[in-house]
Scaffold this motif. Structure first.
Motif, short mmCIF file in Angstrom:
data_model
loop_
_atom_site.label_atom_id
_atom_site.label_comp_id
_atom_site.label_asym_id
_atom_site.label_seq_id
_atom_site.Cartn_x
_atom_site.Cartn_y
_atom_site.Cartn_z
N ARG A 1 -35.99 61.85 -45.07
CA ARG A 1 -35.52 62.45 -43.81
C ARG A 1 -34.18 61.83 -43.41
NH1 ARG A 1 -38.40 66.07 -40.80
NH2 ARG A 1 -37.79 66.33 -38.63
N LEU A 2 -34.03 60.53 -43.67
CA LEU A 2 -32.77 59.87 -43.37
C LEU A 2 -31.64 60.43 -44.24
CD1 LEU A 2 -31.74 57.68 -41.47
CD2 LEU A 2 -32.21 55.99 -43.26
N ASP A 3 -31.94 60.69 -45.50
CA ASP A 3 -30.93 61.30 -46.38
C ASP A 3 -30.50 62.67 -45.87
OD1 ASP A 3 -30.89 59.12 -48.06
OD2 ASP A 3 -32.27 59.98 -49.54
N TRP A 4 -31.47 63.45 -45.35
CA TRP A 4 -31.13 64.75 -44.76
C TRP A 4 -30.23 64.56 -43.53
CZ3 TRP A 4 -33.11 66.50 -39.86
CH2 TRP A 4 -32.60 67.74 -39.47
N ILE A 5 -30.58 63.60 -42.67
CA ILE A 5 -29.76 63.34 -41.47
C ILE A 5 -28.34 62.96 -41.87
CG2 ILE A 5 -29.43 61.68 -39.57
CD1 ILE A 5 -32.53 61.76 -39.21
N PHE A 6 -28.20 62.10 -42.89
CA PHE A 6 -26.86 61.71 -43.36
C PHE A 6 -26.10 62.91 -43.94
CE2 PHE A 6 -28.29 57.05 -44.27
CZ PHE A 6 -28.07 56.73 -42.94
N SER A 7 -26.83 63.85 -44.54
CA SER A 7 -26.17 65.01 -45.14
C SER A 7 -25.61 65.95 -44.06
CB SER A 7 -27.13 65.77 -46.06
OG SER A 7 -28.09 66.52 -45.32
N VAL A 8 -26.30 66.04 -42.92
CA VAL A 8 -25.81 66.94 -41.86
C VAL A 8 -24.90 66.20 -40.87
CG1 VAL A 8 -27.64 68.65 -42.01
CG2 VAL A 8 -27.97 66.67 -40.52
N PHE A 9 -25.08 64.88 -40.73
CA PHE A 9 -24.26 64.08 -39.82
C PHE A 9 -23.65 62.89 -40.58
CE2 PHE A 9 -27.62 65.34 -36.47
CZ PHE A 9 -26.91 66.47 -36.10
N PRO A 10 -22.69 63.13 -41.48
CA PRO A 10 -22.14 62.05 -42.31
C PRO A 10 -21.60 60.84 -41.54
CG PRO A 10 -21.42 64.18 -43.14
CD PRO A 10 -22.09 64.44 -41.83
N PRO A 11 -21.02 61.01 -40.33
CA PRO A 11 -20.53 59.81 -39.62
C PRO A 11 -21.60 58.76 -39.34
CG PRO A 11 -19.59 61.79 -38.64
CD PRO A 11 -20.65 62.25 -39.60
N LEU A 12 -22.85 59.20 -39.22
CA LEU A 12 -23.92 58.23 -38.93
C LEU A 12 -24.12 57.27 -40.10
CD1 LEU A 12 -26.56 60.40 -37.04
CD2 LEU A 12 -24.56 59.18 -36.16
N LYS A 13 -23.91 57.76 -41.31
CA LYS A 13 -23.98 56.88 -42.48
C LYS A 13 -22.79 55.92 -42.50
CE LYS A 13 -24.82 56.91 -47.46
NZ LYS A 13 -25.05 57.76 -48.65
N THR A 14 -21.61 56.45 -42.17
CA THR A 14 -20.39 55.63 -42.15
C THR A 14 -20.51 54.48 -41.16
OG1 THR A 14 -19.10 57.60 -42.70
CG2 THR A 14 -17.89 55.72 -41.82
N PHE A 15 -21.07 54.77 -39.97
CA PHE A 15 -21.14 53.77 -38.89
C PHE A 15 -22.52 53.12 -38.78
CE2 PHE A 15 -17.69 56.62 -37.54
CZ PHE A 15 -16.69 55.69 -37.23
N TRP A 16 -23.34 53.21 -39.81
CA TRP A 16 -24.74 52.80 -39.78
C TRP A 16 -24.95 51.39 -39.23
CZ3 TRP A 16 -29.06 55.15 -39.49
CH2 TRP A 16 -30.27 54.60 -39.93
N LYS A 17 -24.12 50.45 -39.64
CA LYS A 17 -24.31 49.05 -39.25
C LYS A 17 -23.46 48.65 -38.03
CE LYS A 17 -27.15 47.80 -42.61
NZ LYS A 17 -28.53 47.33 -42.33
N LEU A 18 -22.72 49.59 -37.48
CA LEU A 18 -21.79 49.29 -36.38
C LEU A 18 -22.38 49.70 -35.03
CD1 LEU A 18 -18.45 50.45 -38.04
CD2 LEU A 18 -19.34 48.11 -37.84
N ILE B 1 -17.64 70.22 -34.14
CA ILE B 1 -18.86 69.43 -33.94
C ILE B 1 -20.02 70.34 -33.56
CG2 ILE B 1 -19.90 67.55 -32.61
CD1 ILE B 1 -17.75 66.51 -34.37
N VAL B 2 -19.74 71.35 -32.73
CA VAL B 2 -20.78 72.32 -32.36
C VAL B 2 -21.32 73.00 -33.61
CG1 VAL B 2 -21.27 74.46 -31.10
CG2 VAL B 2 -19.85 72.69 -30.04
N GLY B 3 -20.41 73.36 -34.53
CA GLY B 3 -20.83 73.98 -35.78
C GLY B 3 -21.75 73.08 -36.59
N THR B 4 -21.44 71.79 -36.60
CA THR B 4 -22.28 70.81 -37.30
C THR B 4 -23.67 70.74 -36.67
OG1 THR B 4 -20.36 69.49 -37.92
CG2 THR B 4 -22.48 68.38 -37.96
N LEU B 5 -23.72 70.73 -35.34
CA LEU B 5 -25.00 70.69 -34.65
C LEU B 5 -25.81 71.95 -34.92
CD1 LEU B 5 -23.98 69.23 -31.17
CD2 LEU B 5 -25.40 68.11 -32.89
N VAL B 6 -25.15 73.10 -34.92
CA VAL B 6 -25.86 74.36 -35.20
C VAL B 6 -26.48 74.32 -36.58
CG1 VAL B 6 -25.56 76.84 -35.62
CG2 VAL B 6 -24.52 75.78 -33.60
N LYS B 7 -25.74 73.83 -37.57
CA LYS B 7 -26.27 73.74 -38.93
C LYS B 7 -27.50 72.84 -38.99
CE LYS B 7 -25.25 72.56 -43.73
NZ LYS B 7 -26.60 71.96 -43.87
#
Length: 242
Positions: free
Chosen positions: A114-131, A170-176
């Motif tokens: 599920r985390l891999d799916w979240i990273f696939s739709v919201f890539p910035p969360l993976k980039t900033f994971w430890k920040l 960003i809205v388009g990303t959320l819709v997807k």
């Protein structure tokens, strides 16, 4: 239409001296997306917060899978499988993105797939994971807010104006992301002012005005009827409280 997972029957909610919800009746079918639309101050956010137990219904029933949850504390409602994405995002700025996500997982460790799916739709969360989450832009914080709600499978997702103030990309990303969630069979009650987003996601619509549901029907019916949109959504141009 499938059987309702959630049903509100005659729900009244007061906030201080204001009678905000005045007999709300609405059904949210399982496995589908129900849009809650209406003008500012109509009672949409109050409806979501009342379902979540953050504000208490003075009268009426809130049935989740046939069980009345109207008097239950918020943590119990959350453990019953209800997640809320609040309008103000509710992100802990001093905690890392990872810590925000771990806190949101009520049933145990984060599921890797599920985390891999979240990273696939919201890539910035993976980039900033430890920040710290405070480093994120407004749009990225909204991604985190949605990700926290969907980090594990829930019975019901309550989402309050996810596109508010966000750039179209960003809205388009959320819709997807929400379309993916919908395709997986999620049940969603979504408050949204952006009608194009509502049209893209919604199966059903409930329109609120002055603390009551004034119209319900299929999103396809509302989307195909400009006169009905004007009659109902024209309400959004009026003032109000709540």
């Amino acid at each position: 239409m499938s059987e309702p997972l959630l049903r509100l029957e005659g729900v009244f909610t007061d906030i201080e001296q204001y009678h905000i919800l005045q007999g709300v009746d609405v059904a949210v079918p399982a496995g589908e997306v129900t849009m809650l639309l209406g003008r500012n101050g109509a009672g949409k956010t109050t409806t979501l917060r009342t379902i979540m137990g953050l504000w208490r219904a003075r009268q009426g029933r809130i049935l989740l899978d046939g069980r009345d949850i109207a008097a239950l504390p918020t943590p119990v409602i959350a453990r019953a499988g209800v997640a809320l994405v609040p309008e103000n995002m509710g992100v802990f700025s001093d905690l890392s993105v990872e810590e925000n996500m771990v806190l949101a997982a009520v049933s145990g460790p984060l599921d890797r797939a599920r985390l891999d799916w979240i990273f696939s739709v919201f890539p910035p969360l993976k980039t900033f994971w430890k920040l710290p989450a405070g480093n994120l832009s407004g749009g990225q914080k909204q991604m985190l807010s949605v990700a926290r709600a969907v980090c594990e499978e829930r019975k019901l997702y309550l989402i309050d104006e996810p596109s508010k103030g966000l750039a179209p990309a960003i809205v388009g990303t959320l819709v997807k992301a929400l379309k993916d969630l919908k395709a997986a069979g999620a049940t969603i009650l979504l408050v949204e002012q952006n009608f194009s987003m509502a049209r893209a996601l919604g199966d059903h619509v409930a329109v609120m005005d002055d603390g009551r549901i004034v119209w319900t029907g299929a999103m396809a019916t509302l989307a195909a009827d400009p006169a009905l949109q004007e009659k109902l959504m024209g309400l959004s141009m009026e003032g109000g409280h709540g």
